[in-house]
Structures are given as structure tokens and as C-alpha cells.
Motif scaffolding. Structure first.
Motif, PDB file in Angstrom:
ATOM      1  N   LEU A 140      43.114  40.959  38.782  1.00 11.01           N
ATOM      2  CA  LEU A 140      42.026  41.883  39.068  1.00 11.01           C
ATOM      3  C   LEU A 140      41.805  42.881  37.932  1.00 11.01           C
ATOM      4  N   CYS A 141      42.862  43.205  37.215  1.00 10.04           N
ATOM      5  CA  CYS A 141      42.708  44.090  36.054  1.00 10.04           C
ATOM      6  C   CYS A 141      41.786  43.474  35.002  1.00 10.04           C
ATOM      7  N   LYS A 142      41.810  42.161  34.888  1.00  9.25           N
ATOM      8  CA  LYS A 142      40.923  41.477  33.943  1.00  9.25           C
ATOM      9  C   LYS A 142      39.458  41.668  34.316  1.00  9.25           C
ATOM     10  N   GLU A 143      39.206  41.980  35.595  1.00  4.44           N
ATOM     11  CA  GLU A 143      37.846  42.220  36.081  1.00  4.44           C
ATOM     12  C   GLU A 143      37.494  43.707  36.064  1.00  4.44           C
ATOM     13  N   GLY A 144      38.396  44.534  35.525  1.00  2.69           N
ATOM     14  CA  GLY A 144      38.125  45.957  35.417  1.00  2.69           C
ATOM     15  C   GLY A 144      38.653  46.804  36.554  1.00  2.69           C
ATOM     16  N   VAL A 145      39.365  46.184  37.512  1.00  2.15           N
ATOM     17  CA  VAL A 145      39.943  46.943  38.623  1.00  2.15           C
ATOM     18  C   VAL A 145      41.163  47.718  38.117  1.00  2.15           C
ATOM     19  N   SER A 146      41.333  48.940  38.603  1.00  2.37           N
ATOM     20  CA  SER A 146      42.464  49.772  38.202  1.00  2.37           C
ATOM     21  C   SER A 146      43.444  49.931  39.361  1.00  2.37           C
ATOM     22  N   PHE A 147      44.732  50.021  39.026  1.00  4.36           N
ATOM     23  CA  PHE A 147      45.774  50.215  40.026  1.00  4.36           C
ATOM     24  C   PHE A 147      46.595  51.448  39.664  1.00  4.36           C
TER      25      PHE A 147
END
Length: 240
Positions: free
Chosen positions: A178-185
Motif C-alpha cells: 500500500l505504501c507503493k500506492e502512496g498510503v502512509s502508516f
């Protein structure tokens, strides 16, 4: 994606957070580390809007969590350390409720529910009441609920507690994808080995104050995260 500026929170005469300032970029996994009582959960509850604070400001995707709370929450998911799920609902009922809260189209909701419940191995118990679920199953259900509506920021408090090794592996892989899609954790954890391997950046706090914040490699230099954490504790007089 997340900007915290001079965040201060007091409980009576006790100051839980003192001018906490940090940022989390889009597509980043950010670890939030500290002893019990350091202020991690207080900061997380302030970020997701379930607790007021006494000073400073918080922005999620440029939306102020106080004056634009609904807009901020629409792009945010929150996974608490002990998910409090409506026990009278079935697993499917809970996820459907989450999907409706975020105005998801029914077909999209069904696809997302199928995707994540199969991934985390709970698809075959969705018709059962949440009251029959073990702690680990509830944790998996809560994770699915946090991810199905495609949040831009996922805030998690000790997300790996209660997860079996397979589920923990799937969560870590999902975070990376999901980080590859710009989502942040943004997540707190006591499992320092996981944080060291998983996070792009890390912050360490003590008694509500920021000690270290930065890129994982720059912060660690030649130390492990455990060694750095313990050395900071020794320098500040904390017990190991």
C-alpha cells in the motif's frame, strides 16, 4: 500526509505530551517508539480525533483534525491496541457497517471485504458473531475494517500484538504494497526488531518529549534500534 506541530496534552497537572512535532510523508511507514506511559497512545488518540489536546495542531492530508474533523477522518483509518468491536454483530456485519460509514459502493465493499478477509484467514467465520471470536480473530477483523475503505493514512497502536506469525507477515507485506500506492502508516510498537526492518522513519519519545526522529538508517548509524533505544534510556535515566 500527517503533520504534528507543537502538540501538547495535559491531564490535570501532568503533561503527557510536550510540544511534539513531527511529519509523516505520503507512502511512508513511520514507527513511533517509547516506554509505557511515554505518550504514544495519547498522541495517537489525538491524531485520530477521539481526544482533545491543549496546544498545537494536527493536519492529515492538509486537513485540520479540529476544524475539519470529518474531512480528516474520511482519509484515515485507526487500529487501536485493543479493538472494541460490536459483539452483537457478525464479522460480515461489522465490515459492512464500516463500508457504509465510508460511503463505499456495495460491489467495491464486497470485493475489498473478500480480498482482506481471505488474506487474513477469517473469510470462513464472517457469519459468526464477533462475541465468539478470539482476540487474534478480532485483531484480524479490525485490520480488515481499517483497510477496506482505502484510507490514505493508517494509524495503528501496537498492531502486531495478538497476531500469529502468518497474519503478522501478511500485515507487513500489505503495508509495503500500500505504501507503493502512496498510503502512509503511523504505528506504535514495542517489537523493535519489526520496526527496524519495516519502517522508513522512526521517532522515539520519553515522557511526552521527542528524543530522536528521522530516517531509520540515519538515526541508527551503526546501532540496532534496540541498542539505540536502550542507550537513550540510560542517558535519560530511564530503567531498561
Amino acid at each position: 500526509m500527517l503533520k504534528i506541530e507543537n502538540l501538547t496534552k495535559k491531564y490535570g497537572n501532568f503533561t503527557a505530551l510536550k510540544n511534539l512535532t513531527l511529519t509523516v510523508n505520503a507512502g511512508e511507514i513511520f514507527g513511533f517508539i517509547g516506554h509505557n506511559g511515554a505518550g504514544k497512545s495519547t498522541a495517537i488518540r489525538s491524531i485520530v480525533g477521539i481526544q482533545t489536546f491543549d496546544g498545537g495542531s494536527i493536519f492529515i492530508d492538509d486537513k485540520n483534525v479540529l476544524s475539519q474533523s470529518i474531512e480528516a477522518k474520511k482519509v484515515t483509518a485507526y487500529l487501536p491496541d485493543n479493538p472494541d468491536i460490536y459483539e452483537f454483530l457478525s464479522g460480515k456485519g461489522y465490515l459492512t457497517f464500516i463500508a457504509e460509514m465510508y460511503d463505499m459502493e456495495s460491489a467495491d465493499a464486497e470485493a475489498q471485504i473478500k480480498k482482506y478477509t481471505e488474506l487474513f484467514g477469517i473469510a470462513d467465520v464472517l457469519s459468526s458473531s464477533v462475541s465468539t471470536y478470539s482476540h487474534g480473530m478480532r485483531q484480524k477483523l479490525a485490520i480488515c475494517g481499517a483497510l477496506i475503505h482505502r484510507p490514505r493514512l493508517v494509524v495503528m497502536d501496537e498492531p502486531f500484538v495478538g497476531l500469529d506469525p502468518v497474519a503478522a507477515h501478511h500485515l507487513k507485506e500489505t503495508m509495503r504494497e500500500l505504501c507503493k500506492e502512496g498510503v502512509s502508516f503511523f504505528f506504535s510498537t514495542h517489537v523493535l526488531e519489526v520496526a527496524e526492518k519495516l519502517c522508513d522513519r522512526v521517532a522515539i519519545i520519553k515522557q511526552g518529549e521527542l528524543l530522536v526522529c528521522g530516517n531509520m538508517q540515519e538515526v541508527l548509524q551503526d546501532k540496532s534500534l534496540e541498542e539505540l533505544f536502550l542507550s537513550l534510556s540510560e542517558k535519560t535515566g530511564e530503567e531498561k
